[in-house]
Write an enzyme that holds these catalytic residues in place. Structure first.
Site, PDB file in Angstrom:
ATOM      1  N   LYS A  40       0.836  -1.213   0.000  1.00 22.97           N
ATOM      2  CA  LYS A  40       0.000   0.000   0.000  1.00 22.97           C
ATOM      3  C   LYS A  40       0.860   1.247   0.000  1.00 22.97           C
ATOM      4  O   LYS A  40       1.727   1.395   0.860  1.00 22.97           O
ATOM      5  CB  LYS A  40      -0.908  -0.004   1.239  1.00 22.97           C
ATOM      6  CG  LYS A  40      -2.335  -0.422   0.926  1.00 22.97           C
ATOM      7  CD  LYS A  40      -3.255  -0.178   2.113  1.00 22.97           C
ATOM      8  CE  LYS A  40      -3.133  -1.299   3.133  1.00 22.97           C
ATOM      9  NZ  LYS A  40      -3.502  -0.962   4.481  1.00 22.97           N
ATOM     10  N   SER A 127       9.515   0.848   9.548  1.00 28.95           N
ATOM     11  CA  SER A 127       9.572   1.787   8.425  1.00 28.95           C
ATOM     12  C   SER A 127       8.426   2.785   8.513  1.00 28.95           C
ATOM     13  O   SER A 127       8.611   3.983   8.281  1.00 28.95           O
ATOM     14  CB  SER A 127       9.472   1.038   7.096  1.00 28.95           C
ATOM     15  OG  SER A 127      10.501   0.096   6.971  1.00 28.95           O
TER      16      SER A 127
HETATM   17  P1  ADP Z   1       7.238  -7.059   5.609  1.00 29.66           P
HETATM   18  O1  ADP Z   1       6.266  -6.263   4.808  1.00 29.66           O
HETATM   19  O2  ADP Z   1       7.654  -8.338   4.945  1.00 29.66           O
HETATM   20  O3  ADP Z   1       6.871  -7.250   7.059  1.00 29.66           O
HETATM   21  P2  ADP Z   1       9.259  -5.202   6.562  1.00 29.66           P
HETATM   22  O4  ADP Z   1      10.259  -4.448   5.763  1.00 29.66           O
HETATM   23  O5  ADP Z   1       8.270  -4.408   7.351  1.00 29.66           O
HETATM   24  O6  ADP Z   1       8.568  -6.176   5.535  1.00 29.66           O
HETATM   25  O7  ADP Z   1      10.007  -6.170   7.576  1.00 29.66           O
HETATM   26  C1  ADP Z   1      10.850  -7.200   7.125  1.00 29.66           C
HETATM   27  C2  ADP Z   1      11.257  -8.051   8.325  1.00 29.66           C
HETATM   28  O8  ADP Z   1      12.083  -7.280   9.190  1.00 29.66           O
HETATM   29  C3  ADP Z   1      10.092  -8.536   9.200  1.00 29.66           C
HETATM   30  O9  ADP Z   1      10.377  -9.848   9.658  1.00 29.66           O
HETATM   31  C4  ADP Z   1      10.085  -7.574  10.355  1.00 29.66           C
HETATM   32  O10 ADP Z   1       9.536  -8.157  11.517  1.00 29.66           O
HETATM   33  C5  ADP Z   1      11.569  -7.310  10.509  1.00 29.66           C
HETATM   34  N1  ADP Z   1      11.842  -6.026  11.156  1.00 29.66           N
HETATM   35  C6  ADP Z   1      11.385  -4.800  10.806  1.00 29.66           C
HETATM   36  N2  ADP Z   1      11.822  -3.844  11.658  1.00 29.66           N
HETATM   37  C7  ADP Z   1      12.574  -4.496  12.594  1.00 29.66           C
HETATM   38  C8  ADP Z   1      13.286  -4.086  13.778  1.00 29.66           C
HETATM   39  N3  ADP Z   1      13.282  -2.811  14.173  1.00 29.66           N
HETATM   40  N4  ADP Z   1      13.933  -5.033  14.489  1.00 29.66           N
HETATM   41  C9  ADP Z   1      13.873  -6.330  14.098  1.00 29.66           C
HETATM   42  N5  ADP Z   1      13.222  -6.780  13.011  1.00 29.66           N
HETATM   43  C10 ADP Z   1      12.582  -5.886  12.266  1.00 29.66           C
END
Ligand code: ADP
Length: 166
Positions: A40, A127
């Site tokens: 999105k 993010s």
């Molecule tokens: P998605 O849409 O696949 O969840 P993200 O970019 O939001 O993609 O996250 C990718 C992975 O990184 C996920 O497993 C998420 O839990 C992990 N992640 C995101 N931010 C953090 C953080 N601050 N610490 C640890 N893991 C994180």
């Protein structure tokens, strides 16, 4: 052993980078893959996100950056990976991640999902949180790599010109 770390990375944060760095110590080769499946309202294009991750991980010799379309398990098979890395922050991550890991297991029994627990200082970081606070002018230099902070600042400069990011 080859590990794949899939995600949206819109944009990469220091929390993601921490997971990548720690994975690179555990596995011979780590492939960070940006999903091309639509999300999105992305802030950055897949190509921009690939560039941001590449720049953030240039110092890590065994980390590769790629993108994929479709099922993560198919990508992992293509690349002969045995492990999918995911990060866990809070309880609310757990349910979604567990469901995904179980689903992937039914699709590919030879792949293991390995969860790395977030480092304490990044437990709150996502993010979307970075984008949300940058929108209101807060400093984000402690949450994302410096060049990403600049990209976000530029993005708001173009799309919401009245906001100045600190
Ligand atoms: P998605 O849409 O696949 O969840 P993200 O970019 O939001 O993609 O996250 C990718 C992975 O990184 C996920 O497993 C998420 O839990 C992990 N992640 C995101 N931010 C953090 C953080 N601050 N610490 C640890 N893991 C994180």
């Amino acid at each position: 052993m080859i590990a794949v770390y899939p995600g949206s990375f819109d944009p990469i944060t220091l929390g993601h980078l921490d997971i990548i760095t720690r994975s690179s110590r555990l596995y011979d080769h780590v492939i960070v893959v940006v999903s091309r499946n639509p999300i999105k309202n992305p802030m950055f294009s897949v190509e921009e996100r690939l560039g941001q991750i590449r720049q953030s991980t240039a110092h890590l010799g065994n980390v590769e950056i790629d993108s994929f379309d479709g099922l993560t398990v198919n990508y992992a098979h293509q690349r002969q990976a045995k492990v999918l890395i995911r990060g866990l922050r809070v309880l609310s991550d757990f349910e979604k991640e567990l469901q995904m890991a179980h689903t992937n297991k039914t699709l590919a029994d030879d792949l293991e999902t390995v969860f790395l627990v977030t480092s304490t200082e990044y437990g709150f970081l996502s993010s979307s949180l970075v984008k949300e606070i940058a929108r209101f002018g807060a400093a984000i230099g402690h949450l994302v790599p410096e060049h990403v902070a600049q990209d976000i600042q530029k993005w708001y400069g173009k799309n919401l010109p009245s906001i100045t990011v600190g």
